[in-house]
Design an enzyme around this catalytic site. Sequence first.
Site, PDB file in Angstrom:
ATOM      1  N   ILE A 184       0.799  -1.037   0.134  1.00 20.67           N
ATOM      2  CA  ILE A 184       0.049  -0.050  -0.035  1.00 20.67           C
ATOM      3  C   ILE A 184       0.969   1.483  -0.106  1.00 20.67           C
ATOM      4  O   ILE A 184       1.891   1.252   0.720  1.00 20.67           O
ATOM      5  CB  ILE A 184      -1.081  -0.024   1.242  1.00 20.67           C
ATOM      6  CG1 ILE A 184      -2.112   1.153   0.989  1.00 20.67           C
ATOM      7  CG2 ILE A 184      -0.165  -0.017   2.531  1.00 20.67           C
ATOM      8  CD1 ILE A 184      -3.187   0.986   1.894  1.00 20.67           C
ATOM      9  N   GLY A 287      -1.373  -2.748  -6.888  1.00 20.45           N
ATOM     10  CA  GLY A 287      -2.179  -2.041  -7.800  1.00 20.45           C
ATOM     11  C   GLY A 287      -1.838  -1.853  -8.893  1.00 20.45           C
ATOM     12  O   GLY A 287      -2.409  -0.803  -9.664  1.00 20.45           O
ATOM     13  N   CYS A 456      13.307  21.371  -2.984  1.00 26.28           N
ATOM     14  CA  CYS A 456      13.125  20.449  -4.268  1.00 26.28           C
ATOM     15  C   CYS A 456      12.324  21.160  -5.091  1.00 26.28           C
ATOM     16  O   CYS A 456      11.536  21.862  -4.762  1.00 26.28           O
ATOM     17  CB  CYS A 456      12.861  18.744  -3.551  1.00 26.28           C
ATOM     18  SG  CYS A 456      11.188  18.692  -2.887  1.00 26.28           S
TER      19      CYS A 456
END
EC number: 2.8.1.4
Length: 482
Positions: A184, A287, A456
Site C-alpha cells: 500500500i 495496484g 526540491c
Amino acid sequence: MKFIIKLFPEITIKSQSVRLRFIKILTGNIRNVLKHYDETLAVVRHWDNIEVRAKDENQRLAIRDALTRIPGIHHILEVEDVPFTDMHDIFEKALVQYRDQLEGKTFCVRVKRRGKHDFSSIDVERYVGGGLNQHIESARVKLTNPEVTVHLEVEDDRLLLIKGRYEGIGGFPIGTQEDVLSLISGGFDSGVSSYMLMRRGCRVHYCFFNLGGAAHEIGVRQVAHYLWNRFGSSHRVRFVAINFEPVVGEILEKIDDGQMGVILKRMMVRAASKVAERYGVQALVTGEALGQVSSQTLTNLRLIDNVSDTLILRPLISYDKEHIINLARQIGTEDFARTMPEYCGVISKSPTVKAVKSKIEAEEEKFDFSILDKVVEEANNVDIREIAQQTEQEVVEVETVNGFGPNDVILDIRSIDEQEDKPLKVEGIDVVSLPFYKLSTKFGDLDQNKTWLLWCERGVMSRLQALYLREQGFNNVKVYRP
C-alpha cells in the site's frame, strides 16, 4: 429491530458443506463488527439468510450502515416481524405500514412464502394489492416498473413487513479465502486493490515502503486504517512499515538510470515476500495496471515477478485510471489519494519499458543486499487497531519560507541527475548539494550553526525530509518555497 441478511448469490451455488462454512464465517464476522454497537444483539444463521436482532433503537442506523459494508452480504432487509391469522389480517397490517408511502404513487405487491398455508404467494399479492388499491384512493396498481414495491414475506404464522431494502457490497465473507499482503502506498490503485481482495474474502494485511519520514507513514496508515475499519474490521490485521530510504539511496547512487524503476519494484517484491513468509501469508497484492507506467509493461512485470516465488495478485491489471478513480470515490479513499504526496527524485528520467534480464541482473550486482536485509529485519509491525491512537500523535511542524536571512544556506536535496540537468542558482545565498537519500547519514556533518533551507522541485520531499531531521533533533531546518 430486526434485519434479514441475504447472501451473495455466489455463496448460494456452492456445495452444501462449503455453503455452510461460508454462512458460519459470515455470521461470525457480523457478530464481530456489530458487538461494538449493542452487546445484547443476536445473530442467527439459517440456510438462506441470517437474522440480526437488536434492542437498542438508537443504534438502528449505525447497525444498518455497518451491515452494508460487510463482505458476503448481497442486501439487507429491515423488517417488522408480527404474527398473523389470515390473508385479511396480512392486508390490514400492510395498510398500516405502507399507507403513507403509497399516497399518490403507483405500486405492486410482491410476496415470498415459506411453510404450509391454504393460500399461495400470488393469492396474497392479489388480495393485499386489491385492498390497498381500494383503501388508498390516490394510489394505483402498476405491475411493471411501479414507483413503490410492497415487499412481504410470510413464514409459517409470522409476517415480515419489509420497511426497507439496502444493498450490500457482495463478495465473499472475509476469512473464507487465505490471507494476503497488500503493498500500500496510499494512492488510488493500492487502496482499490486492497478493497477488492477484502471483498473477495481475503484478510488483507498491509506492507508500506516508507520513502518520506513520519508524515508520509501517518498518511498511509490513515488510509489502511480507514479501509480496515470500513470493510474489514471483523478481523485483526497487521500494518508493516519498512523504511525504504536506504534502499532508494543505494539504487540512486549505484544503478543505471534506465533500470531504476524495475529494480526498485524488484526490491520491494523481495522485501514484501520476506515479510509474507515471516507471517505465513500466501500472496502479495499490488495496484499495478497494464501499461499505466513504464514498469508495468508485460516484460517488466514478468521480470519483477521473477524475483520471488510468492504469488502476486494484480486485481486492477486491466483497469484504466478513470475506472480506478471512480472505484476509489465509491469506497471513500479518493480524498486520501488526492492528498497523498508524490516524491520528486525517486523516478528515473528515462525508464526502460522493456527491461532485459541480463542487464537488470548485472545492475543488481552493484547493489549491497545487506541494506535490503537490514530494512526488512527492522520492519515495524503494528496491530492496525492501534493505528487510530498512534496517528493522533503530533507531527513536528516545520516552517516554510520564501526568503532567506544572512545565516541561511539553501540545501538542494534533489538527486544528482536532476541537479546536473537543472542546477539551482539563487542570487544572494549559497546553495549546497546533498541528495535526499544521504541526509540521514550526512546532514550531521554540515555546519550546524547555519540554518538550512531544504529545497526540491515540488516541495514535497523537502518538507518530509525537514520533518525527519526535526524528529532527529535538528532544529536548524526549514523548507524553502520561493
